[in-house]
Design a protein around this motif. Structure first.
Motif, PDB file in Angstrom:
ATOM      1  N   ALA A 140       0.850  -1.199   0.000  1.00  0.00           N
ATOM      2  CA  ALA A 140       0.000   0.000   0.000  1.00  0.00           C
ATOM      3  C   ALA A 140       0.880   1.242   0.000  1.00  0.00           C
ATOM      4  N   PRO A 141       0.319   2.375  -0.464  1.00  0.00           N
ATOM      5  CA  PRO A 141       1.069   3.622  -0.391  1.00  0.00           C
ATOM      6  C   PRO A 141       1.373   3.953   1.070  1.00  0.00           C
ATOM      7  N   PRO A 142       2.432   4.638   1.414  1.00  0.00           N
ATOM      8  CA  PRO A 142       3.362   5.331   0.529  1.00  0.00           C
ATOM      9  C   PRO A 142       4.482   4.445  -0.012  1.00  0.00           C
ATOM     10  N   PHE A 143       4.414   3.118   0.223  1.00  0.00           N
ATOM     11  CA  PHE A 143       5.519   2.259  -0.202  1.00  0.00           C
ATOM     12  C   PHE A 143       5.451   1.998  -1.709  1.00  0.00           C
ATOM     13  N   PRO A 144       6.568   2.136  -2.421  1.00  0.00           N
ATOM     14  CA  PRO A 144       6.555   1.914  -3.876  1.00  0.00           C
ATOM     15  C   PRO A 144       6.278   0.440  -4.184  1.00  0.00           C
ATOM     16  N   SER A 145       5.597   0.180  -5.312  1.00  0.00           N
ATOM     17  CA  SER A 145       5.136  -1.179  -5.596  1.00  0.00           C
ATOM     18  C   SER A 145       6.285  -2.181  -5.658  1.00  0.00           C
ATOM     19  N   GLU A 146       7.480  -1.726  -6.102  1.00  0.00           N
ATOM     20  CA  GLU A 146       8.590  -2.694  -6.212  1.00  0.00           C
ATOM     21  C   GLU A 146       9.055  -3.206  -4.836  1.00  0.00           C
ATOM     22  N   LEU A 147       8.653  -2.511  -3.784  1.00  0.00           N
ATOM     23  CA  LEU A 147       9.063  -2.974  -2.446  1.00  0.00           C
ATOM     24  C   LEU A 147       7.992  -3.809  -1.749  1.00  0.00           C
ATOM     25  N   HIS A 148       6.778  -3.800  -2.309  1.00  0.00           N
ATOM     26  CA  HIS A 148       5.693  -4.531  -1.644  1.00  0.00           C
ATOM     27  C   HIS A 148       6.077  -5.990  -1.418  1.00  0.00           C
ATOM     28  N   GLY A 149       5.912  -6.446  -0.201  1.00  0.00           N
ATOM     29  CA  GLY A 149       6.226  -7.848   0.117  1.00  0.00           C
ATOM     30  C   GLY A 149       7.676  -8.086   0.462  1.00  0.00           C
ATOM     31  N   ALA A 150       8.520  -7.053   0.330  1.00  0.00           N
ATOM     32  CA  ALA A 150       9.939  -7.243   0.648  1.00  0.00           C
ATOM     33  C   ALA A 150      10.110  -7.334   2.164  1.00  0.00           C
ATOM     34  N   LYS A 151      10.959  -8.242   2.614  1.00  0.00           N
ATOM     35  CA  LYS A 151      11.189  -8.377   4.054  1.00  0.00           C
ATOM     36  C   LYS A 151      12.476  -7.655   4.430  1.00  0.00           C
ATOM     37  N   GLY A 152      12.480  -7.103   5.613  1.00  0.00           N
ATOM     38  CA  GLY A 152      13.675  -6.380   6.027  1.00  0.00           C
ATOM     39  C   GLY A 152      13.502  -5.774   7.385  1.00  0.00           C
ATOM     40  N   CYS A 153      14.189  -4.643   7.592  1.00  0.00           N
ATOM     41  CA  CYS A 153      14.054  -3.971   8.879  1.00  0.00           C
ATOM     42  C   CYS A 153      13.888  -2.484   8.649  1.00  0.00           C
TER      43      CYS A 153
END
Ligand SMILES: Cc1cc2nc3c(=O)[nH]c(=O)nc-3n(C[C@H](O)[C@H](O)[C@H](O)COP(=O)(O)OP(=O)(O)OC[C@H]3O[C@@H](n4cnc5c(N)ncnc54)[C@H](O)[C@@H]3O)c2cc1C
Length: 473
Positions: free
Chosen positions: A266-279
Motif C-alpha cells: 500500500a502507499p506510501p511504499f513503492p510497488s517494487e518494495l511490496h512484500g519485501a522483508k527487512g528492517c
C-alpha cells in the motif's frame, strides 16, 4: 427474559431473575446488551479477533453513577466482572466468559486547560480523541502508536510512545485520577490524596479500581519530524549493531523504534518494495527538520535505505500513521520483554527469526530510556526503570488459519531471545502468561502492590487483568 446465567467469583453460575435484571436496568442511564440480544456479537467483539469470550452482560456506562451502580450490582450478586476501555488488550482482559463487562467507551468527555497545560480525560476516550483535543492548542502528552488504543488500559499498564524519551511514560504524566473502588465508593487520587493508590495505579493495571477519568500533563508538541526508513533483510545485522549504540546516546529529541517487518502492499511504499522483508526505523523527532537531518544522515551512512518517508507532520498524524495497517479485527498473538542491551549473540537470534511469518507480523523495540530512566524504580509501580527498550514480538494476521503459524513464530522467537532480556516484560505486552511473569514485571514493587491491593480490593473483585493477588495478613 426469564433468567440469565451469570458466572460468579466463586466459579459457580448464578441464575439472574428478570426482576433482578430489571432492577439493574432501571439504575443505568446507559444501555445493557446481554447474551441473545441482536447486537450481542458486535458488543463482545474486541480489537484482537483471536479472543472469543462470551460475557453474560455488557453494560455501557454513560457516567460515573452508572459505573458505581454496576459495581454495586456485581458485588450484590458476586459476579465475575471485567472492565473495558478501548478493548485493545492483547489477551482480551477487557472481556470475560460468562460474567459482567463494565464498558466505559461511551464516557468521552475531554477538557483541555491550555494555561495549566493539562487535559482531563474520561475513561472511554481513545488516544486519537485525546490527541485531537490537545493538538488544537499545540499540546500533547505521551501515549502509544495506534490512535484507537484506549486511554485506560494503556495508562494503567504504564504507557510508552514517541514522546517517552523526552517526557517519560504515560504514568509519569498522570497528575490525578478518579477511581471507583470495589466497595462502590469514588475517590480522587493524586500525589497528596491516597498516595499509596496513586502509586499503585501508575503501572499496576486495572487491579485497584475502575478509573473513570484521568488528568495528564501536556507538553508543547505540535509538529514533529517523523516517518519510516527501511533496509533490506541482508542489512538487518548492520542496522541493529549501529542502532544499539546510536539510540541510547542520542539526545532526547531523537526517537526511533526498530522494527523487523515486511513492506505492506500500500502507499506510501513503492510497488517494487511490496512484500519485501527487512528492517526499519520509525523516527520521531521533537525538533526541526534541520536539527533532525544529521541523525538521519548518520543512519543513511550506515547503509543507504531502500525507502525513506521522513518529514514534518502534525503530531496526531504520526500517532495514527499505522491505524490503517492495523485495523480492529485482526488475529494477534504477542510476547514481550524489557531489553537492557543488545549483545552480538542476541542479534544472532533476532536474525534467525527476522523473516516474519505473515505480512503484518513484526518485532518492535520501543525506546524507554531518556527521562524514563531518571525516575526511581520505587516512585511508581513500574519497576524496570533501567532498561533501554520494551520489545514486542507480534504475530499478526487477517486469516485465522495462520494462527498456529504466527503463535509458534512468536513463542519460538521469544524463547530464543528471552535469555538476553532483562527478565520481564511490559505488562501490556503480555498474553495470559501466569503469576510468575506478573511477579517478574513488578519485581521489588510486587509485595508493596499486594499490600495496596489488600487495602483497596481485599476480595480481589478486580481480577480480570494481569492479576496481583491481595496480600493476606
Ligand atoms: C496495535 C496496538 C498497539 C499498541 N501500542 C502500544 C504502544 O505504543 N504503547 C503502549 O504503551 N502500549 C501499546 N499497546 C498496548 C496497550 O497499551 C494495551 O493493549 C492496553 O491494554 C490497551 O488499553 P485499552 O483500554 O484499549 O484496553 P482494554 O482491553 O479495554 O483494557 C485492558 C485492561 O485494562 C483494564 N482497564 C482498561 N480501562 C480501565 C479503567 N478505566 N479502569 C480500570 N481498568 C481499566 C481492563 O480491565 C483490562 O484489564 C498497543 C496495543 C495494540 C493492540
Amino acid at each position: 427474559m426469564e433468567t440469565l446465567q451469570v458466572e460468579q467469583l466463586n466459579g459457580k453460575s448464578y441464575a439472574l431473575s428478570a426482576e433482578e435484571f430489571e432492577e439493574f436496568v432501571n439504575k443505568i442511564r446507559g444501555s445493557i446488551v446481554s447474551a441473545g440480544d441482536e447486537d450481542y456479537d458486535e458488543a463482545r467483539s474486541i480489537y484482537n479477533a483471536m479472543i472469543d469470550k462470551k460475557p453474560a452482560m455488557i453494560v455501557y456506562c454513560s457516567n460515573v453513577a452508572d459505573v458505581i451502580s454496576s459495581v454495586h450490582f456485581a458485588r450484590k450478586h458476586d459476579l465475575l466482572t471485567a472492565v473495558r476501555g478501548g478493548g485493545h488488550n492483547g489477551p482480551g482482559l477487557g472481556l470475560v466468559d460468562g460474567g459482567l463487562v463494565i464498558d466505559l467507551s461511551a464516557m468521552k468527555g475531554i477538557r483541555v486547560d491550555p494555561e495549566a497545560k493539562t487535559v482531563w480525560v474520561e475513561a472511554g476516550c481513545t488516544w486519537g480523541d485525546v490527541d485531537h483535543a490537545t493538538h488544537a492548542f499545540g499540546l500533547a502528552t505521551v501515549s502509544g502508536f495506534i490512535s484507537t488504543t484506549g486511554v485506560g488500559g494503556l495508562t494503567l499498564g504504564g504507557g510508552h510512545g514517541y514522546l517517552s524519551r523526552k517526557y517519560g511514560l504515560t504514568i509519569d504524566n498522570l497528575i490525578e485520577a478518579d477511581v471507583v473502588l470495589s466497595d462502590g465508593s469514588l475517590v480522587t487520587v493524586n500525589k497528596d490524596k491516597h498516595p499509596d493508590l496513586f502509586w499503585a495505579l501508575r503501572g499496576g493495571g486495572g487491579n485497584f479500581g475502575i478509573v473513570t477519568s484521568f488528568k495528564y500533563q501536556l507538553h508543547q508538541v505540535d509538529t514533529v519530524v517523523a516517518g519510516p526508513m527501511l533496509w533490506p533483510m541482508d542489512q538487518n545485522e548492520k542496522i541493529m549493531r549501529w542502532y544499539r549504540e546510536f539510540l541510547p546516546n542520542a539526545p532526547k529529541d531523537v526517537y526511533a523504534f526498530f522494527m523487523a517487518a515486511e513492506v505492506p502492499p500500500a502507499p506510501p511504499f513503492p510497488s517494487e518494495l511490496h512484500g519485501a522483508k527487512g528492517c526499519g526505523l520509525m523516527w520521531c523527532f521533537t525538533c526541526s527538520q534541520e536539527e533532525a537531518e544529521p541523525f538521519l544522515q548518520e543512519a543513511r551512512n550506515v547503509v543507504e535505505p531502500v525507502f525513506e518517508h521522513v518529514g514534518p507532520m502534525p503530531y496526531p498524524a504520526v500517532q495514527s500513521m499505522f491505524d490503517g495497517l492495523m485495523p480492529s479485527g485482526l488475529q494477534w498473538y504477542w510476547k514481550g520483554d524489557f531489553i537492557r542491551e543488545l549483545p552480538d549473540e542476541a542479534i544472532k537470534e533476532h536474525l534467525r527469526f527476522a523473516e516474519v511469518p505473515t505480512m503484518l507480523s513484526t518485532m518492535h523495540m520501543y525506546p524507554i530510556d531518556g527521562i524514563v530512566n531518571d525516575i526511581g524504580s520505587d516512585e511508581t509501580a513500574w519497576n524496570y526503570r533501567d532498561v533501554n527498550w520494551s520489545m514486542v514480538i507480534a504475530g499478526i494476521t487477517d486469516n485465522p488459519s495462520n494462527n498456529e503459524k504466527i503463535t509458534t513464530w512468536a513463542q519460538d522467537y521469544w524463547e530464543a531471545i528471552h535469555p538476553y532480556s532483562a527478565g520481564a516484560a511490559y505488562v501490556n505486552f503480555m498474553m495470559e502468561e501466569g503469576d510468575d511473569r506478573i511477579k517478574a514485571t513488578y519485581g521489588e514493587n510486587y509485595e508493596r502492590l499486594r499490600k495496596v491491593k489488600a487495602k483497596y480490593d481485599p476480595n480481589n473483585f478486580f481480577r480480570v487483568n494481569q492479576n496481583i493477588k491481595p496480600k493476606k495478613h
